[in-house]
Design a protein around this motif. Structure first.
Motif, PDB file in Angstrom:
ATOM      1  N   ASN A 117       0.813  -1.218   0.000  1.00 15.87           N
ATOM      2  CA  ASN A 117       0.000   0.000   0.000  1.00 15.87           C
ATOM      3  C   ASN A 117       0.844   1.266   0.000  1.00 15.87           C
ATOM      4  N   GLY A 118       1.956   1.240  -0.714  1.00 17.13           N
ATOM      5  CA  GLY A 118       2.750   2.444  -0.893  1.00 17.13           C
ATOM      6  C   GLY A 118       3.563   2.889   0.298  1.00 17.13           C
ATOM      7  N   GLU A 119       3.830   2.014   1.243  1.00 22.43           N
ATOM      8  CA  GLU A 119       4.602   2.425   2.422  1.00 22.43           C
ATOM      9  C   GLU A 119       6.063   2.640   2.042  1.00 22.43           C
ATOM     10  N   VAL A 120       6.456   3.886   1.964  1.00 26.19           N
ATOM     11  CA  VAL A 120       7.833   4.266   1.673  1.00 26.19           C
ATOM     12  C   VAL A 120       8.147   5.462   2.561  1.00 26.19           C
ATOM     13  N   LEU A 121       9.043   5.284   3.491  1.00 28.35           N
ATOM     14  CA  LEU A 121       9.434   6.404   4.337  1.00 28.35           C
ATOM     15  C   LEU A 121      10.330   7.331   3.533  1.00 28.35           C
ATOM     16  N   GLU A 122      10.075   8.602   3.625  1.00 27.03           N
ATOM     17  CA  GLU A 122      10.830   9.585   2.849  1.00 27.03           C
ATOM     18  C   GLU A 122      12.324   9.502   3.138  1.00 27.03           C
ATOM     19  N   THR A 123      12.706   9.276   4.385  1.00 29.21           N
ATOM     20  CA  THR A 123      14.135   9.181   4.708  1.00 29.21           C
ATOM     21  C   THR A 123      14.760   7.956   4.056  1.00 29.21           C
ATOM     22  N   ASP A 124      14.036   6.840   4.041  1.00 26.73           N
ATOM     23  CA  ASP A 124      14.560   5.647   3.387  1.00 26.73           C
ATOM     24  C   ASP A 124      14.696   5.879   1.885  1.00 26.73           C
ATOM     25  N   PHE A 125      13.728   6.531   1.300  1.00 24.11           N
ATOM     26  CA  PHE A 125      13.782   6.791  -0.126  1.00 24.11           C
ATOM     27  C   PHE A 125      14.933   7.735  -0.458  1.00 24.11           C
ATOM     28  N   ALA A 126      15.144   8.753   0.362  1.00 22.49           N
ATOM     29  CA  ALA A 126      16.272   9.671   0.162  1.00 22.49           C
ATOM     30  C   ALA A 126      17.592   8.917   0.295  1.00 22.49           C
ATOM     31  N   ASP A 127      17.664   7.994   1.250  1.00 22.38           N
ATOM     32  CA  ASP A 127      18.878   7.194   1.418  1.00 22.38           C
ATOM     33  C   ASP A 127      19.133   6.318   0.198  1.00 22.38           C
TER      34      ASP A 127
END
Length: 137
Positions: A117-127
């Motif tokens: 369901n689209g769970e992507v933490l912004e910090t993880d994505f930036a990393d």
């Protein structure tokens, strides 16, 4: 009054640096991004990002060489383009492309107990983007 004005300049500088898009990734960010990449991307794009992961043979199309993005873009890493592509914000040339829309599927291998369901933490994505930028050849 002198104390107050001496606090304003550093605070203003801090706020201005927070508004910039390009930040210097720390080693923890790149390392975290590498772990996310290993779990979510390496099966298709390969351990080194060159598009030769074990799952790539069954896709019917070769995944792009992620380590060569900067080379193919005149020495510039297209961070925002990559962000938008991975998150399904750009129309794909081939709608049947095997590349998942991570805004829909989430980081299901990073968050196995709730990664759909689209769970992507912004910090993880930036990393993840920091890691992709770090592996450019």
């Amino acid at each position: 009054m002198k104390k107050r004005s001496s606090l304003i300049a550093p605070l203003g500088l801090l706020l201005l640096t927070a508004c910039t898009e390009d930040t210097i990734a720390g080693p923890n960010a790149v390392q975290n991004g590498q772990e996310i990449y290993a779990k979510e991307c390496s099966a298709c794009h390969g351990a080194q990002g060159r598009g030769s992961g074990p799952a790539s043979y069954d896709l019917g199309v070769a995944p792009p060489d992620l380590a060569g993005l900067q080379r193919r873009n005149d020495g510039y890493f297209p961070r925002e383009f990559v962000r938008r592509f991975i998150m399904g914000r750009l129309e794909k040339d081939d709608p049947a492309s095997p590349m998942p829309d991570f805004s829909q599927v989430g980081l299901r291998h990073v968050y196995p107990n709730g990664g759909a369901n689209g769970e992507v933490l912004e910090t993880d994505f930036a990393d993840l983007l920091d890691y992709l930028e770090a592996i450019q050849e």
